[in-house]
Structures are given as structure tokens and as C-alpha cells.
Motif scaffolding. Structure first.
Motif, PDB file in Angstrom:
ATOM      1  N   LEU A 584      45.717  36.636  33.655  1.00 62.83           N
ATOM      2  CA  LEU A 584      46.013  35.877  32.443  1.00 62.83           C
ATOM      3  C   LEU A 584      46.077  36.793  31.225  1.00 62.83           C
ATOM      4  CD1 LEU A 584      46.330  33.141  30.935  1.00 62.83           C
ATOM      5  CD2 LEU A 584      43.832  33.084  30.766  1.00 62.83           C
ATOM      6  N   VAL A 585      45.100  37.690  31.078  1.00 66.56           N
ATOM      7  CA  VAL A 585      45.085  38.601  29.930  1.00 66.56           C
ATOM      8  C   VAL A 585      46.359  39.452  29.912  1.00 66.56           C
ATOM      9  CG1 VAL A 585      43.915  40.537  28.850  1.00 66.56           C
ATOM     10  CG2 VAL A 585      42.578  38.646  29.784  1.00 66.56           C
ATOM     11  N   ARG A 586      46.732  39.997  31.066  1.00 69.32           N
ATOM     12  CA  ARG A 586      47.956  40.812  31.122  1.00 69.32           C
ATOM     13  C   ARG A 586      49.181  40.007  30.728  1.00 69.32           C
ATOM     14  NH1 ARG A 586      45.720  42.738  36.197  1.00 69.32           N
ATOM     15  NH2 ARG A 586      45.087  44.934  36.066  1.00 69.32           N
ATOM     16  N   ALA A 587      49.261  38.783  31.216  1.00 64.21           N
ATOM     17  CA  ALA A 587      50.421  37.947  30.923  1.00 64.21           C
ATOM     18  C   ALA A 587      50.514  37.632  29.434  1.00 64.21           C
ATOM     19  CB  ALA A 587      50.349  36.653  31.742  1.00 64.21           C
ATOM     20  N   VAL A 588      49.396  37.329  28.807  1.00 60.75           N
ATOM     21  CA  VAL A 588      49.397  37.018  27.379  1.00 60.75           C
ATOM     22  C   VAL A 588      49.718  38.269  26.557  1.00 60.75           C
ATOM     23  CG1 VAL A 588      48.002  36.210  25.449  1.00 60.75           C
ATOM     24  CG2 VAL A 588      47.838  35.059  27.658  1.00 60.75           C
ATOM     25  N   LEU A 589      49.168  39.420  26.943  1.00 62.29           N
ATOM     26  CA  LEU A 589      49.481  40.669  26.247  1.00 62.29           C
ATOM     27  C   LEU A 589      50.963  41.003  26.352  1.00 62.29           C
ATOM     28  CD1 LEU A 589      46.399  42.830  27.303  1.00 62.29           C
ATOM     29  CD2 LEU A 589      46.977  42.173  24.962  1.00 62.29           C
ATOM     30  N   ASN A 590      51.555  40.756  27.499  1.00 66.50           N
ATOM     31  CA  ASN A 590      52.990  40.999  27.658  1.00 66.50           C
ATOM     32  C   ASN A 590      53.820  40.039  26.819  1.00 66.50           C
ATOM     33  OD1 ASN A 590      52.666  43.110  29.461  1.00 66.50           O
ATOM     34  ND2 ASN A 590      52.710  41.773  31.272  1.00 66.50           N
ATOM     35  N   ALA A 591      53.319  38.824  26.647  1.00 67.01           N
ATOM     36  CA  ALA A 591      54.064  37.813  25.907  1.00 67.01           C
ATOM     37  C   ALA A 591      53.928  37.974  24.406  1.00 67.01           C
ATOM     38  CB  ALA A 591      53.590  36.418  26.318  1.00 67.01           C
ATOM     39  N   PRO A 608      40.911  46.209  33.137  1.00 63.69           N
ATOM     40  CA  PRO A 608      42.093  46.956  33.564  1.00 63.69           C
ATOM     41  C   PRO A 608      43.269  46.863  32.605  1.00 63.69           C
ATOM     42  CG  PRO A 608      41.792  44.978  34.904  1.00 63.69           C
ATOM     43  CD  PRO A 608      40.557  45.136  34.082  1.00 63.69           C
ATOM     44  N   TRP A 609      43.242  45.939  31.679  1.00 67.69           N
ATOM     45  CA  TRP A 609      44.291  45.730  30.692  1.00 67.69           C
ATOM     46  C   TRP A 609      43.956  46.366  29.343  1.00 67.69           C
ATOM     47  CZ3 TRP A 609      40.755  43.622  27.693  1.00 67.69           C
ATOM     48  CH2 TRP A 609      39.747  42.858  28.290  1.00 67.69           C
ATOM     49  N   LEU A 610      42.853  47.109  29.266  1.00 66.43           N
ATOM     50  CA  LEU A 610      42.347  47.601  27.976  1.00 66.43           C
ATOM     51  C   LEU A 610      43.376  48.423  27.219  1.00 66.43           C
ATOM     52  CD1 LEU A 610      39.948  47.914  26.012  1.00 66.43           C
ATOM     53  CD2 LEU A 610      39.213  49.893  27.362  1.00 66.43           C
ATOM     54  N   GLY A 611      44.118  49.267  27.906  1.00 61.81           N
ATOM     55  CA  GLY A 611      45.077  50.127  27.221  1.00 61.81           C
ATOM     56  C   GLY A 611      46.148  49.374  26.467  1.00 61.81           C
ATOM     57  N   SER A 612      46.454  48.151  26.884  1.00 61.67           N
ATOM     58  CA  SER A 612      47.499  47.356  26.236  1.00 61.67           C
ATOM     59  C   SER A 612      46.964  46.417  25.167  1.00 61.67           C
ATOM     60  CB  SER A 612      48.237  46.519  27.295  1.00 61.67           C
ATOM     61  OG  SER A 612      48.787  47.340  28.292  1.00 61.67           O
ATOM     62  N   ALA A 613      45.649  46.274  25.088  1.00 60.27           N
ATOM     63  CA  ALA A 613      45.056  45.306  24.162  1.00 60.27           C
ATOM     64  C   ALA A 613      44.827  45.933  22.791  1.00 60.27           C
ATOM     65  CB  ALA A 613      43.744  44.785  24.724  1.00 60.27           C
TER      66      ALA A 613
END
Length: 830
Positions: A584-591, A608-613
């Protein structure tokens, strides 16, 4: 024996020695176990009143069950308070909790929890303050003082070696002597010497093979003789294992009551003068605690029915302020604070569900539970809000929050012998209606649930006893014939058993049957059942949430855990967020690149999504005002004042309890857990192993910036027994007010025994306006330079040079001072 003390007239505090002389041996023995789950025994003929205790540490539940019961204020959990690094705030929280305790008729709060965080997987991680003994000890000292200055006894717990929940009732914590002294006993020593707590609670576990409640070295030699403890020692609930042996060792009070382990104590005392003398001293401790809490002078109405649920505006304000001050801004590339008036998509399983507390004995019936969604809605900075859950993070199915009607029979099909109602579909029977036996009853629980649409629905049961569930009269879940021990209710309950059924839209009746089973759980009369219900999950919900986030100016994705995952009685599941939350976090960050991740957990998790947040806020379980405090921080109305009180490892393999032997070192095997890592936990392990943590101990960002400079020692050398004094300047170099924590670590440049690379010895929370400069002063004593020499049974500070490392986290220590100790210093122990 009456249930409550005679409160017709106040009595003055008696001479305890004289009162002891008037007590018969039988009466002395009667004082050494509780009268019931929360109260001591009264002796009306001598005007000895009952004393009521209540669970803490993040609120005062009163004498009711863990769910339901009298409403009360819910404060931030231990790790949230620990992350404030604010001694004055902890004193303020303690004072506030004293008033809450008095509202409930309680003179003793079973708090604070001050075991040092050894592993990232401790089930009660959320209840404790920190991985460092000095940080834990200073905060606990302030909390205890705040409580006791206002007439309520503190009960630091769990003494000692209770650093995980796996087999906690029987496992032996085998701890090297140096680690025991320097890490695990140190917070208790600080609190005893600096705050004089009126009570202490022993741990369930064994220590080097012997139960803590039977341990003469722990309770007599160290606690009373060496440290000078003058208070009462009580067992954890069901944690007394002997009669005369525990009394002789120094355990004053068996809880709960009526007595179980001490049924033969009177006979032992009648036949053994040593045991009789121990009984007298144990009774003295009980009477002394009654006196210290003012209960002789003002006997309280200790009935549960007399509890007050007063909600005070100043308490709400304190909880909200403390919650924000404990929140740790882990990452911020400039997104926060959010600009007011913009559209915000509030996404995630914790968005509309207020996760305000952990599970187990720390839970309570909070006055309110403000979710992040509600907090953002009520913020004056709010613009248009949209919301979607996205995915589920529940360990168990949700409990219907509807009224439940209960009928009680002596056996299935018998006549109804009692009735009551409960506010939700999880019921704990600490007490049953008059005329209903707590050990032998059959309960039928009836409730109605709403199916919002036609489709498949999931149902569940978990119970400390036998249970089964019928939906519209049809059996759906059987937890009766195939009941088996599981991980619910402190290990006394079953696992969760699920079933499902197709339902039409509308109202449906659920009927659960329950009866105690014969499982010997160590706590008499512990009965509980939990009913779960929800629609079957929608597989497309993550994509739908991401699409909603794409349409907003900002997305706030609220993920984490809840009190089912983070709870007493079972250790944490691992480091990965449960369910589909990382997806969910990855999907929202991508959106939406303007996404803030708000984490609510009781300890470290992987990211695992920290670099994109662009922004990550660790909000913990911050008490009843959770959503308001989160909104305050997101919009910049409050400073994210927290600094991590526990290292966040990059992976579970970097946790100090895992690399050497994952069985005997953690969680344990063959009835023991070996602390093979010794002194090297948390940041000490990071330094020794050369790992790079996800976030370092002491880390936390502000909405402004700080510069620490100009360190100065009052004298470059210290003689044995002499304090060292130093100062450092702190400047707010940003454009807005804020706070930081100045941290001082000591490095011994040369030591006969191996020592950690550095050890925290002092810290100060500093609040400064933009451009403001302050001078922070520290004092170091000999113990701050010393290690424990287990061969010599002494604290030793060796002559030589010490580096004093100063900065704003364990990984950011740019300033160094050199201090020379001119000669060896020692302090012998028992």
C-alpha cells in the motif's frame, strides 16, 4: 471479613510496630496475599483498611476488566514517553496519573515498566522506555517522583530480566553478571536510590534458574541491603511460586488473591521461627505501604462501583502535548509541515482507526480515541479530506462495538441464574453477577451486527475457556470441542478460530456460548472470550486507495500495527509491517510524490519503501488524543519533539539477539534464554558489529536546525570521587522554534575489561526560539566512568583518559572533550 474497609471515620496512621504486635500470626499471614484481583486484605478489628492497586503505566484502568470498565484517560505508551527524552514531562505525567489513580480509589499504580529493551521483538516493547539504562532510569525516576509526591505509590516493574514474553512464566533469563549490573539492574538501582519507590513488582521469569519472586540475592542482598530499598515487593499476577520460601526471600505480597501459592504459609510459620520472623517483616511492609499512601488516615472507597470517570481538559491537553513531543520525525525532505487548506487523502488501515494503546494489562477503556482522520478533520488547517483504507492490518478480526446481552446458567440448558450487559463483543470475567461462580458457569452472549451488503462475512472466536458461535442460529465457529492453547490472553487463551458465511444485507444475530475449561493457567478465575466479525476483504482495495491519493495535493498514509500485535504475553511477529501495508505504501508513493508516511507501531519495523518517501513520522501509540497530536505535527502547530529511544535495525539479522544462536539466545530453548550478547545491545551492538542501522539511537529531526558547539570542561582532570563538570552551547540556527536533545556519551580509551565503544551518561532536552542560544551543563560522577568488575564484585573506574562525546544522536557526535581520571576508583557491591 468485609470487602471494603470501615470508612465511617478517618483514623490516624498507627505506629506500625505496635500494630504488628496486636496482629495475630494468622492476621499477619492474611496480609501477605491479596483479598481479590486488585485489593489487599482488610483487618476491621484493628482498623486496617484495604488498599487498592491498579494497572498502568499509560493510564489507570481501575478495578475493572482489561476491556470495558470505567472510562479513564489514556496517555502515550512507554516508548512514546521514552522518545521524548524529557525528564520534566515524565514528572508531569506521573503527577497527572496520581490524580487519575485517586479517581479510581487506588493508592498504588502498577507502573512504570522499566525493563531495558534488549531485542526488537519484545512483546512489551511499547511499554518500556528505552534500550539504554541511563535514559530509562532518569525518566522512570521522574515518573515515580511525580506519582508519589501526590500520594500514590509507584511500582517499578518487572524485577528483573523480563526482556521478552516467550515462556515468560517459566523461562530462566541467564544473564552475565556485568550485563546484569550495567544494563538490566541499572534502571531499578537509579529509581530506588533517587526516587525511593514505595513498591516494586517482581518478574514472572526465573533469573539464573531461580524464580524472581523466590530470589534472596535479588530481593534481599541487592534490592534491600545494597540499594537500601524500604518499600513493598509484590509478585506479578500469578507470579508467586512458594509460601515460606518466597516470604524468607523477601517477597511481601502475593497477587492476586485469594492466596494460591501461600496457602500453607501459616502452618510453616507456626512450625518455623525463621519463617514467622519473615512473615512479620512482610506484614510490616504491607502496613507501611498502607501508611505511606495515606490510607490509614483516609481509607478510600475501593469498590469498583465507586470509581470516577472524570475527564479533565488539562489532562487532555497534557496527553496531546506529550504525544506530539514523543513523535519522531524520521525523514523529511521538506514536505513537512503541510501547507494548510490543501486537499489531503488520508489512507491506510490506521487512518480511521485510532491506535492509542498497546495490548495486555496496559489497555483500558479510554475516554476517547481520536483517529488520524478525525484529528485532521478537526484541525483548523484542514482542507478537503478524502479517505480509503487500502488494506487490513489486523491480527484478529475486529470486535463489534455493540451492546452484548449475557445470560448465565450453572450448566447448558439450565435455569438462568444471572444477567448483565457488556459494551462490546470482547468480554473478560474478572467478576460475574452475584450468585454466579467464576469457576463454573455457562454464559450465552447475544448481539446484533449489520451486514452492509450481501456477500461473504468472516467470523472468529478466541477464548480463555471453551466457546462456540452461532450466526442466525447456525453454527459457524467451533472453539469448544477442539479448543487448544494459543497466543491470546497472555498465553492462557486459544488461538483465533475463524469461520465464514454468506449473509444478506441487514441485521443478523450472533450468539456465543462460553464456559471455563480446566486449563490450569496460574490465575484463578481468568475467563475471557473475543468475538470477531468483518466483511471479506476486497482484493482491489490497494489500487483504489492509490487512485484516490493521486487526486489529492497530499497523501497521508497511516500504517502500522495495533494492540493485538503489540501485547503482553506474546512476542512481536517480526519487523515487516503485517499484511499488504508495504504494498500500500509503495502504491501511494507512486501515485502521489507528496506523501507522508505515519507509522504507529510499538517498536522498530522495516521500511523497504523508505528511499521513495519524502517524509516519515513515527507516531507510536500516543494515547487518546492520537489524531489531534498527529495533525498538530503534520501541520506544524507542534514540534515533532521525539528522538528514538531504541535503535531501528536495518534487518532482523542486525538485531543483537539474533546473530550468535537464534534458539538459546532468542527466544530461548530448554527453559532458558542466554543473554550471550552481554553488554552489546542497541547502539552498543551497532558500534561493535559495524552495522548501519535504519535509524540510529537518539535520531530525530526537527522543523528547525541546531548547532552544538563550544564544549568546555571545568577541569581537565578529576581525582577519584570527584565530579566532572562540563558545558556546551546550543543554538537554534533555523527560522522557527524547536527542540533538540543534547546527548553525552563516554568512551574509555583503555580498559582492562572489554567495554562498549561508548555509553550514554547524560542528556538534556532543549527548547529554543529561532536564533536563541543556550548553555547546557552536565555533571559526571565516578559511576559514569566505571564498569562492573564481576570478579572483584565492584564498580571500577580505571585511571586514565576518557573521551566525552557530545552531539544529537549516537551517530552524530561531532564534539569531543578529554577527561583524565588521576587514580583508580572502586565501589564494592554485595
Amino acid at each position: 471479613m468485609t470487602d471494603t474497609p470501615n470508612t465511617d471515620h478517618a483514623t490516624s496512621t498507627p505506629d506500625i510496630g505496635a500494630l504488628l504486635d496486636q496482629l495475630t500470626l494468622e492476621e499477619q499471614v492474611s496480609l501477605l496475599a491479596g483479598a481479590d484481583f486488585w485489593r489487599t486484605v482488610a483487618i476491621p478489628r484493628l482498623n486496617v483498611p484495604q488498599l487498592k492497586v491498579s494497572d498502568g503505566p499509560a493510564g489507570v484502568r481501575g478495578g475493572g476488566p482489561l476491556v470495558g470498565g470505567t472510562k479513564t484517560a489514556a496517555y502515550p505508551v512507554g516508548i512514546a514517553l521514552g522518545s521524548t527524552w524529557n525528564v520534566a514531562l515524565l514528572h508531569e505525567v506521573g503527577a497527572s496519573l496520581a490524580r487519575e489513580a485517586l479517581d479510581k480509589g487506588a493508592g498504588v499504580l502498577l507502573a512504570p515498566t522499566i525493563n531495558v529493551l534488549r531485542s526488537a521483538l519484545n512483546g512489551r516493547n511499547f511499554e518500556n522506555y528505552a534500550e539504554d539504562p541511563v535514559l530509562t532510569g532518569r525518566l522512570a525516576t521522574a515518573y515515580v517522583r511525580g506519582l508519589q509526591e501526590n500520594g500514590v505509590a509507584a511500582t517499578p516493574k518487572h524485577f528483573a530480566g523480563n526482556e521478552s514474553e516467550y515462556q515468560r512464566g517459566t523461562i530462566s533469563s541467564d544473564i552475565p553478571a556485568r550485563a546484569m549490573r550495567e544494563l538490566y539492574l541499572r534502571p531499578f538501582e537509579m529509581v530506588v536510590k533517587d526516587a525511593d519507590p514505595w513498591a516494586i513488582m517482581t518478574a514472572y521469569n526465573r533469573l539464573d534458574g531461580m524464580y524472581c519472586s523466590d530470589h534472596p540475592w535479588l530481593l534481599g542482598t541487592v534490592l534491600r541491603k545494597e540499594w537500601g530499598f524500604t518499600g513493598l515487593v509484590m509478585s506479578d499476577w500469578g507470579g508467586t511460586h512458594s509460601a515460606g520460601e518466597s516470604a524468607r526471600a523477601g517477597l511481601d505480597l502475593e497477587m492476586p488473591g485469594p492466596t494460591k501459592a501461600r496457602t500453607g504459609l501459616l502452618q510453616e510459620a507456626q512450625n518455623d521461627p525463621v519463617t514467622a520472623a519473615a512473615v512479620r517483616e512482610r506484614a510490616r511492609a504491607v502496613l507501611t505501604l498502607i501508611g505511606r499512601t495515606g490510607t490509614f488516615t483516609n481509607p478510600r472507597d475501593v469498590r469498583d462501583s465507586a470509581e470516577q470517570d472524570t475527564e479533565r481538559p488539562e489532562t487532555r491537553a497534557l496527553i496531546r502535548r506529550a504525544a506530539a513531543e514523543g513523535m519522531v520525525l524520521l525523514k523529511n525532505t521538506g514536505l513537512l509541515p503541510l501547507k494548510p487548506g490543501r486537499t489531503v487523502a488520508v489512507i491506510g488501515p490506521n487512518a480511521g482507526s485510532a491506535q492509542v494503546m498497546g495490548g495486555g494489562s496496559a489497555q483500558m477503556n479510554a475516554h476517547r480515541a481520536v483517529s488520524p482522520l478525525d484529528g485532521l478533520r478537526e484541525s483548523p488547517d484542514a482542507g478537503t479530506l478524502t479517505t480509503a483504507t487500502g488494506c487490513d492490518n489486523g491480527k484478529f478480526l475486529p470486535v463489534p462495538q455493540v451492546t452484548v446481552s449475557a445470560e448465565y446458567r450453572d450448566h447448558p440448558g439450565g435455569e438462568v441464574v444471572g444477567r448483565d450487559t457488556r459494551p462490546q463483543a470482547e468480554v473478560m470475567w474478572f467478576q460475574t453477577p452475584e450468585g454466579v461462580s467464576t469457576a463454573n458457569f455457562h454464559a450465552t452472549l447475544t448481539l446484533s451486527v449489520q451486514a452492509p451488503h450481501t456477500g461473504r462475512y468472516d467470523f472468529s472466536l478466541a477464548s480463555a475457556g471453551l466457546s462456540r458461535l452461532l450466526v442466525d442460529g447456525q453454527p459457524v465457529v467451533d472453539n469448544w470441542d477442539a479448543w487448544a492453547p494459543g497466543d491470546t490472553y497472555f498465553g492462557f487463551g486459544s488461538g483465533e478460530v475463524r469461520g465464514h458465511r454468506e449473509l444478506s444485507a441487514g441485521t443478523h444475530e450472533l450468539r456465543a456460548e462460553y464456559t471455563p475449561n480446566s486449563f490450569e493457567n496460574g490465575i484463578a478465575g481468568f475467563n475471557a472470550v473475543r468475538i470477531g466479525f468483518r466483511p471479506a476483504p476486497d482484493d482491489g482495495s490497494v489500487a483504489q486507495a492509490a487512485a484516490l491519493a493521486a487526486q489529492a495535493d497530499y497523501a497521508v498514509v497511516c500504517v502500522g500495527t495495533n494492540g493485538d500485535w503489540e501485547t503482553e504475553g506474546v512476542d512481536r511477529w517480526g519487523l515487516d509491517l503485517p499484511g499488504r501495508q508495504d504494498e500500500l505504501v509503495r502504491a501511494v508513493l507512486n501515485a502521489n510524490p507528496n506523501t507522508v508516511v505515519v507509522l504507529q507501531t510499538g517498536g522498530p519495523v522495516s521500511m523497504p519503501w523508505l528511499g521513495s518517501a519524502p517524509a516519515v513520522l513515527q507516531a507510536w501509540f500516543p494515547g487518546q488524543e492520537a489524531g489531534h497530536a498527529i495533525a498538530d505535527v503534520l501541520y506544524g502547530r507542534a514540534e515533532p519533539g521525539g528522538r528514538l529511544s531504541q535503535t531501528f535495525p536495518a534487518s532482523l539479522e542486525d538485531d543483537p539477539t539474533h546473530p550468535l544462536n537464534p534458539d538459546v539466545q532468542y527466544p530461548g530453548e530448554d527453559g532458558r534464554v542466554e543473554y550471550r550478547e552481554g553488554l552489546f545491545t542497541g547502539y552498543r551492538h551497532v558500534d561493535r558489529a559495524g552495522t548501519t542501522p535504519l535509524f540510529a539511537f537518539g535520531h530525530g529531526l526537527s522543523f528547525t536546525t541546531f548547532e552544538v558547539s563550544n564544549p568546555q570542561l571545568a577541569a581537565a582532570a578529576a581525582a577519584p570521587g570527584q565530579d566532572a563538570r562540563l558545558s556546551v552551547q546550543v543554538k537554534n540556527t533555523g527560522a522557527r522554534p524547536g527542540s533538540t536533545v543534547v546527548q553525552l556519551y563516554v568512551h574509555d580509551r583503555e580498559s582492562r575489561l572489554e567495554r562498549p565503544e561508548k555509553e550514554l551518561k547524560a542528556f538534556a532536552k532543549v527548547h529554543l526560539n529561532a536564533g536563541e542560544i543556550a548553555t547546557v551543563e552536565f555533571t559526571l560522577g565516578m559511576r559514569d566512568l566505571a564498569y562492573y568488575d564481576d570478579a572483584e564484585h565492584a564498580w571500577v573506574a580505571e585511571a586514565g583518559d576518557f573521551d566525552l562525546l557530545i552531539g544529537q544522536s549516537s551517530a552524530d557526535l561531532p564534539l569531543t572533550l578529554r577527561l583524565t581520571l588521576t587514580d583508580n576508583w572502586t565501589e564494592a557491591t554485595s
